[in-house]
Design an enzyme around this catalytic site. Structure first.
Site, short mmCIF file in Angstrom:
data_model
loop_
_atom_site.label_atom_id
_atom_site.label_comp_id
_atom_site.label_asym_id
_atom_site.label_seq_id
_atom_site.Cartn_x
_atom_site.Cartn_y
_atom_site.Cartn_z
N HIS A 166 0.83 -1.21 0.00
CA HIS A 166 0.00 0.00 0.00
C HIS A 166 0.86 1.26 0.00
CE1 HIS A 166 -3.56 2.26 0.22
NE2 HIS A 166 -4.22 1.59 1.15
N ASP A 387 -9.96 -9.83 -16.84
CA ASP A 387 -10.20 -10.91 -17.80
C ASP A 387 -8.88 -11.22 -18.50
OD1 ASP A 387 -10.90 -12.60 -19.84
OD2 ASP A 387 -12.59 -11.41 -20.55
#
Length: 452
Positions: A166, A387
């Protein structure tokens, strides 16, 4: 009973960028906004069922793995800091040219079917789900930025676990990385489809400071429990209508869902205390890229997030319409006061950020106030971006509990793009009341199965 399964590591290697990082980019400087982010990783899992015959499944999985590793290597040439290591001498510096240390890539086999988990997706205990993430690995190298783990189930289904620092990236940056990696796996090289990330704009606009910056402590205490709460699109329409008021005639779906979660959590907290109510505050985390004036470049990477506090004090404010009003008011004040101040100069930005961090810390330490956190991944096209050529993930999950304190909500769009899936993290006594709240259950379901 929590579901148990065995995860066996069959391969572990380092993936390097396909082209060496130029010497001119040997060091990557974090921004001031990166400095105040705690040293935790963003842990998420992308789940892909196998809809095809199990014939030649081993060969197909091996082909996919080779595709993933090749495209990851190519992707790292664009996101070159992800292949570096944090400097041992400077916490705000990533060293990127030491032979391009690369990304840890782990391949595993899981001794169950993917559908066994998706039938009870929130039922696996945290320790089991951690096995699907590269969180427990220890290498001689230190300061790793990104780790990937590809888990293959007995049915041929896959779950790709990612753990990204992060300190280097917010959720928007993680989605941009996933989108690029997935597109390259499919052989899409067009810059219009996968634009180059802008690695410099945030750090140049908010350069790091040579001073002590109070570090916000979001890290989870692991003392609470999490639940998955799902809102179908039809129920969200009804919820928005109930949350509407003269002042906010058209609340957004995020405002309506957040308000209901907040209301239900406040009621649970009061019930766990025998009916004792307290003032409440909700910290709503915001992506600043399009809210800056002028807006930051669309594909700016790094941390460009902040939050505003919505607060309650009167009884009417704890009702659904009142909470939506407070959320809208908080955003209005944030956009009108805080954002202009941090954009005027570095001095103002430092002052505003210090004041903001101090306010959050003082709220968190106030025993008279219940403080909640809410982050939204809605409208980030998470499913569409991930995808890799074998369809969108059937589910995206994360161990949000690892990086947040109790009293937190994470909102994400459902697979259809219309509903919302919320991960709620509360103390165990409060969760017992929360998951039975009638107002909540009128619009949501607790941990329904993920449909294949």
């Amino acid at each position: 009973m929590p579901m148990e399964f065995i995860v066996e590591t069959i391969n572990k290697e380092i993936i390097n960028p396909s082209s060496p990082t130029p010497l001119s980019h040997k060091n990557f400087q974090l921004s001031f906004l990166d400095q105040i982010v705690p040293p935790v990783n963003l842990p998420f899992i992308f789940w892909y069922p196998n809809y095809h015959s199990r014939v030649d499944v081993v060969a197909k999985i091996e082909a996919r793995n080779q595709q993933l590793k090749k495209s990851l290597s190519e992707t790292l040439t664009r996101f070159y800091p992800f292949a570096g290591r944090f400097s041992r001498n400077n916490d705000n510096l990533i060293e990127c040219n030491n032979n391009d240390q690369g990304v840890v890539y782990i391949e595993t086999r899981v001794d169950c079917l993917l559908k066994d988990i998706l039938e009870q997706p929130g039922g696996a205990d945290d320790e089991s789900m951690r096995k699907l993430l590269p969180l427990q690995m220890r290498f001689s190298e230190e300061g790793q930025i990104l780790l990937a783990q590809v888990n293959v189930f007995k049915c041929g289904g896959m779950a790709i676990g990612l753990s990204l620092s992060h300190k280097v990236a917010d959720l928007f940056t993680l989605v941009l990385f996933i989108k690029t990696w997935a597109a390259m796996t499919k052989g899409i090289l067009s810059h219009e489809v996968i634009p180059f990330p802008d690695l410099e704009s945030i750090s140049s606009s908010f350069p790091p400071l040579d001073l002590h910056v109070p570090e916000m402590d979001w890290t989870g205490s692991n003392e609470g429990v999490s639940r998955r709460i799902v809102f179908d699109s039809s129920k969200i329409s009804m919820l928005k209508a109930e949350a509407a008021s003269k002042e906010v005639p058209q609340p957004t779906r995020v405002e309506a869902v957040t308000a209901l979660l907040w209301k239900s959590a406040m009621a649970a907290a009061a019930s766990s205390r025998g009916g004792l109510k307290k003032q409440s505050a909700l910290l709503q985390w915001v992506n600043l890229r399009k809210r800056m004036n002028p807006p930051m470049p669309e594909f700016s990477t790094g941390n460009l997030i902040s939050c505003f506090a919505a607060k309650t004090s009167l009884d009417w404010e704890t009702e659904l319409q009142g909470l939506v009003k407070q959320l809208r008011k908080g955003m209005r004040e944030f956009s009108g006061d805080f954002l202009p101040e941090i954009q005027e100069s570095n001095i103002n930005a430092v002052s505003a950020m210090h004041e903001y961090v101090n306010e959050v810390e003082s709220l968190s330490k106030d025993d008279e106030v219940d403080v909640y956190n809410c982050s939204s991944w809605c409208r980030m096209e998470v499913y569409e971006s991930a995808d890799f050529g074998w369809g969108k993930p059937r589910w995206v999950s994360g161990l949000y509990k690892l990086i947040t304190p109790p009293n937190s909500f994470l909102l994400m769009e459902s697979t259809d793009g219309e509903g919302i899936e919320a991960w709620v993290y509360l103390s165990e006594p409060e969760m017992a009341f929360f998951e039975c709240n009638r107002d909540l259950l009128a619009f949501a379901s607790v941990n329904p199965s993920v449909k294949l």
